[in-house]
Design a protein around this motif. Structure first.
Motif, PDB file in Angstrom:
ATOM      1  N   LYS A  73       4.402  -2.486  -7.481  1.00 28.53           N
ATOM      2  CA  LYS A  73       5.068  -1.341  -6.628  1.00 28.53           C
ATOM      3  C   LYS A  73       6.031  -0.568  -7.609  1.00 28.53           C
ATOM      4  O   LYS A  73       6.169   0.979  -7.419  1.00 28.53           O
ATOM      5  CB  LYS A  73       6.017  -1.944  -5.432  1.00 28.53           C
ATOM      6  CG  LYS A  73       5.077  -1.913  -4.432  1.00 28.53           C
ATOM      7  CD  LYS A  73       5.919  -2.290  -3.124  1.00 28.53           C
ATOM      8  CE  LYS A  73       5.345  -1.921  -1.753  1.00 28.53           C
ATOM      9  NZ  LYS A  73       6.171  -2.442  -0.517  1.00 28.53           N
TER      10      LYS A  73
ATOM     11  N   ARG B 164      -3.680  -4.918  -4.305  1.00 33.90           N
ATOM     12  CA  ARG B 164      -3.905  -5.922  -3.331  1.00 33.90           C
ATOM     13  C   ARG B 164      -4.200  -7.380  -3.785  1.00 33.90           C
ATOM     14  O   ARG B 164      -4.166  -7.486  -4.987  1.00 33.90           O
ATOM     15  CB  ARG B 164      -5.271  -5.505  -2.601  1.00 33.90           C
ATOM     16  CG  ARG B 164      -6.480  -5.604  -3.535  1.00 33.90           C
ATOM     17  CD  ARG B 164      -7.839  -4.763  -2.816  1.00 33.90           C
ATOM     18  NE  ARG B 164      -8.712  -4.767  -3.900  1.00 33.90           N
ATOM     19  CZ  ARG B 164      -9.921  -4.429  -3.513  1.00 33.90           C
ATOM     20  NH1 ARG B 164     -10.219  -3.658  -2.477  1.00 33.90           N
ATOM     21  NH2 ARG B 164     -10.941  -4.154  -4.597  1.00 33.90           N
TER      22      ARG B 164
ATOM     23  N   THR C 247      -4.874  -8.253   1.468  1.00 36.21           N
ATOM     24  CA  THR C 247      -3.804  -7.636   1.867  1.00 36.21           C
ATOM     25  C   THR C 247      -3.130  -6.695   0.710  1.00 36.21           C
ATOM     26  O   THR C 247      -3.244  -7.064  -0.598  1.00 36.21           O
ATOM     27  CB  THR C 247      -2.809  -8.655   2.158  1.00 36.21           C
ATOM     28  OG1 THR C 247      -1.468  -8.232   2.625  1.00 36.21           O
ATOM     29  CG2 THR C 247      -2.454  -9.597   1.060  1.00 36.21           C
ATOM     30  N   HIS C 248      -2.602  -5.775   1.356  1.00 37.71           N
ATOM     31  CA  HIS C 248      -2.134  -4.793   0.399  1.00 37.71           C
ATOM     32  C   HIS C 248      -0.394  -5.021   0.449  1.00 37.71           C
ATOM     33  O   HIS C 248       0.080  -4.098  -0.201  1.00 37.71           O
ATOM     34  CB  HIS C 248      -2.455  -3.104   0.646  1.00 37.71           C
ATOM     35  CG  HIS C 248      -3.861  -2.782   0.568  1.00 37.71           C
ATOM     36  ND1 HIS C 248      -4.887  -3.261   1.229  1.00 37.71           N
ATOM     37  CD2 HIS C 248      -4.593  -2.339  -0.663  1.00 37.71           C
ATOM     38  CE1 HIS C 248      -6.065  -2.889   0.769  1.00 37.71           C
ATOM     39  NE2 HIS C 248      -5.655  -2.373  -0.164  1.00 37.71           N
ATOM     40  N   LYS C 249      -0.055  -5.733   1.072  1.00 36.00           N
ATOM     41  CA  LYS C 249       1.258  -6.160   1.035  1.00 36.00           C
ATOM     42  C   LYS C 249       1.672  -7.735   0.769  1.00 36.00           C
ATOM     43  O   LYS C 249       0.545  -8.230   0.144  1.00 36.00           O
ATOM     44  CB  LYS C 249       1.663  -6.095   2.642  1.00 36.00           C
ATOM     45  CG  LYS C 249       1.404  -4.875   3.573  1.00 36.00           C
ATOM     46  CD  LYS C 249       2.736  -3.959   3.116  1.00 36.00           C
ATOM     47  CE  LYS C 249       1.983  -2.476   3.530  1.00 36.00           C
ATOM     48  NZ  LYS C 249       2.678  -1.605   2.561  1.00 36.00           N
TER      49      LYS C 249
ATOM     50  N   CYS D  10      -6.844   2.684  -5.134  1.00 31.89           N
ATOM     51  CA  CYS D  10      -6.346   1.400  -4.449  1.00 31.89           C
ATOM     52  C   CYS D  10      -4.817   0.763  -5.197  1.00 31.89           C
ATOM     53  O   CYS D  10      -4.758   0.883  -6.224  1.00 31.89           O
ATOM     54  CB  CYS D  10      -7.297   0.012  -4.779  1.00 31.89           C
ATOM     55  SG  CYS D  10      -6.686  -1.154  -4.165  1.00 31.89           S
ATOM     56  N   ALA D  11      -4.113   0.910  -4.174  1.00 33.59           N
ATOM     57  CA  ALA D  11      -2.546   0.788  -4.727  1.00 33.59           C
ATOM     58  C   ALA D  11      -2.435  -0.319  -5.136  1.00 33.59           C
ATOM     59  O   ALA D  11      -1.343  -0.597  -5.911  1.00 33.59           O
ATOM     60  CB  ALA D  11      -1.863   0.923  -3.114  1.00 33.59           C
TER      61      ALA D  11
ATOM     62  N   ILE E 166     -12.676   0.159  -2.373  1.00 34.82           N
ATOM     63  CA  ILE E 166     -11.646   1.520  -2.237  1.00 34.82           C
ATOM     64  C   ILE E 166     -12.663   2.667  -2.210  1.00 34.82           C
ATOM     65  O   ILE E 166     -13.843   2.800  -2.229  1.00 34.82           O
ATOM     66  CB  ILE E 166     -11.056   1.258  -3.648  1.00 34.82           C
ATOM     67  CG1 ILE E 166     -11.471   1.897  -4.933  1.00 34.82           C
ATOM     68  CG2 ILE E 166     -10.365   0.026  -3.827  1.00 34.82           C
ATOM     69  CD1 ILE E 166     -10.780   1.968  -5.755  1.00 34.82           C
TER      70      ILE E 166
ATOM     71  N   LYS F 270     -11.768   0.819   4.262  1.00 37.83           N
ATOM     72  CA  LYS F 270     -10.327   0.856   4.861  1.00 37.83           C
ATOM     73  C   LYS F 270     -10.420   2.261   5.604  1.00 37.83           C
ATOM     74  O   LYS F 270      -9.818   2.247   6.852  1.00 37.83           O
ATOM     75  CB  LYS F 270      -9.150   0.757   3.830  1.00 37.83           C
ATOM     76  CG  LYS F 270      -7.776   0.495   4.209  1.00 37.83           C
ATOM     77  CD  LYS F 270      -6.706  -0.021   3.260  1.00 37.83           C
ATOM     78  CE  LYS F 270      -5.557   0.049   3.832  1.00 37.83           C
ATOM     79  NZ  LYS F 270      -4.957   1.480   3.546  1.00 37.83           N
TER      80      LYS F 270
ATOM     81  N   ASP G 157      -4.318   4.114   0.520  1.00 40.73           N
ATOM     82  CA  ASP G 157      -3.357   2.991   0.858  1.00 40.73           C
ATOM     83  C   ASP G 157      -1.939   3.869   0.785  1.00 40.73           C
ATOM     84  O   ASP G 157      -1.788   4.593  -0.198  1.00 40.73           O
ATOM     85  CB  ASP G 157      -3.293   2.097  -0.379  1.00 40.73           C
ATOM     86  CG  ASP G 157      -4.789   1.344  -0.481  1.00 40.73           C
ATOM     87  OD1 ASP G 157      -5.487   1.265   0.653  1.00 40.73           O
ATOM     88  OD2 ASP G 157      -5.039   0.745  -1.506  1.00 40.73           O
ATOM     89  N   GLU G 158      -1.162   3.202   1.687  1.00 40.63           N
ATOM     90  CA  GLU G 158       0.239   4.089   2.051  1.00 40.63           C
ATOM     91  C   GLU G 158       0.924   4.064   0.425  1.00 40.63           C
ATOM     92  O   GLU G 158       1.654   4.934   0.313  1.00 40.63           O
ATOM     93  CB  GLU G 158       1.063   2.851   2.892  1.00 40.63           C
ATOM     94  CG  GLU G 158       2.364   3.324   3.269  1.00 40.63           C
ATOM     95  CD  GLU G 158       3.153   2.506   4.112  1.00 40.63           C
ATOM     96  OE1 GLU G 158       2.402   1.776   4.894  1.00 40.63           O
ATOM     97  OE2 GLU G 158       4.326   2.366   4.481  1.00 40.63           O
ATOM     98  N   ASP G 159       0.898   2.753  -0.364  1.00 41.44           N
ATOM     99  CA  ASP G 159       1.863   2.856  -1.373  1.00 41.44           C
ATOM    100  C   ASP G 159       1.428   3.932  -2.495  1.00 41.44           C
ATOM    101  O   ASP G 159       2.272   4.300  -3.469  1.00 41.44           O
ATOM    102  CB  ASP G 159       1.848   1.425  -2.148  1.00 41.44           C
ATOM    103  CG  ASP G 159       2.555   0.545  -1.043  1.00 41.44           C
ATOM    104  OD1 ASP G 159       3.255   0.863  -0.293  1.00 41.44           O
ATOM    105  OD2 ASP G 159       2.427  -0.666  -1.275  1.00 41.44           O
TER     106      ASP G 159
END
Lengths: 258, 258
Positions: free
Chosen positions: A182, A52, A76-78, A49-50, B249, A23, A27-29
């Protein structure tokens, strides 16, 4: 060179390097946590890694060799969209598996006591499979891991084994787990801030209070432990007896006050 | 009381207690390891599960509260029979989930160095999510855990979401994972015996060799690490960067020879 100076050197070396992950970025989160940790002199993160949802195409008989041969059909991370899974599954010619993977964070710590504090934060935030690794030269790492998972075989030799209705059901579950993950990440950030504040206070006033504080919270939540009563996996945190989510295995807990 | 004397007291206290687990005894497949560990003065086991296939009936949205409300429809520590799952599923009125859970073993260790040695044995045997916990009074535990898992939702509010053919396919996969888990348990037993012999030699001849030996094996297997090259999760064992089974990651590895 003493361990503290060595730690500073490792940290500088690590943070100066470019992110070579697929990536190419954090990761944003999990970014807030990574920044908060890297801003502390006693910590730095080496991987993250947040969480996935991934669709893999490969063999599933558990052997490492075959796992390495698998390819990603979807990542996907969302929250995941059912139709994306349906489309990605059309590309599967092996054994496709849908997986939810929660937060994974590896943090190098200056000394064992720092790892203990961070470990306690991780356990309190719901990352109950977290654990410390101590290398031969005193390199101390904390791995933050959750028990939270989902791993569902969907196709065999390219043949889809489930209905579209089931995939829809499954995607909802995966997305729920992503949401719960989350929440745990947010809890982790808040607990970490709290622990770091406590630390600052305790190191200036009562140097010993630092580690105690993190565990005394557990004692309050687990009065059974203080009485040395046997408890099931769910109740025991300090001993990391939470790998399964039910009281199915033999556990002995000692009194906290030996 | 010094830590070593305290450890002896904890061990005596633990081993004298009756097994209050649901099953009431140590699982056959892990008994040899448990006996080998408890026969060493520096170790004792506080909980164990050799691995199992379970069918749960409950909610699956990941919240702890709901997990505690779930009930077991089927549990086996051996290979699972498809028809048993079919029959057990008829009793499901919530959200039934089929899970494979690999070996989980918790071992209290006399000192950190003992936990490091045992941790290295666990990682080398394929239990890559193993980790150390250090309590506030120096109580040192190793949790032996695998990345190996399977968690498949089968029904929603009592309604079966998959076909009998899929259940058959799934049971085969679960049984394959159980077999692979058994192999890892055997590897763990052999690596443990090897490490304990090495220890006896090293403590009589070169006291320092003990921990080094366990890690130097990794260096040989991971020449990249020795050159400080970045490696993916699969390759890095000492830093426990194996929580995911793919290079997805960001990971930084330092030279072994700081």
């Amino acid at each position: 060179m003493d361990l503290s100076a060595e730690f500073k050197r490792w940290k500088a070396q690590c943070l100066s390097k470019a992110d070579l992950s697929r990536k190419g970025s954090v990761d944003e989160d999990v970014l807030e946590i990574v920044q908060l940790l890297n801003g502390q002199e006693q910590f730095f993160t080496t991987s993250s890694c947040a969480g996935r949802i991934i669709l893999l195409d490969g063999s599933i008989n558990g052997s490492e060799v075959q796992k390495k041969n698998c390819c990603w059909l979807l990542v996907t991370h969302k929250a995941c969209v059912k139709d994306d899974v349906i489309v990605a599954l059309k590309k599967a010619n092996g054994d496709a598996i849908l997986k939810f993977e929660p937060l994974v964070l590896h943090v190098q710590c200056r000394q064992l006591q720092d790892a203990q504090t961070l470990h306690s934060v991780a356990i309190d935030s719901g990352f109950r499979n977290s654990g410390i690794t101590v290398g031969k030269r005193g390199k101390t790492m904390l791995a933050v891991r959750s028990t939270h998972s989902l791993e569902v075989p969907l196709s065999h030799q390219g043949k889809l084994m489930v209905t579209e209705e089931y995939i829809n059901f499954l995607v909802k579950i995966a997305n729920q787990k992503m949401e719960e993950n989350k929440k745990r990440i947010e809890r982790f950030y808040n607990c970490l801030q709290h622990a770091l504040e406590k630390e600052t206070v305790s190191t200036t006033s009562h140097p010993k209070e630092k580690v105690n504080s993190s565990y005394s919270r557990k004692k309050k939540r687990n009065p059974e432990k203080a009485r040395g009563k046997r408890v099931t996996k769910e109740n025991d945190k300090e001993l990391e007896n939470n790998d399964h989510d039910d009281p199915g295995i033999s556990v002995t807990i000692f009194p906290e006050d030996y």
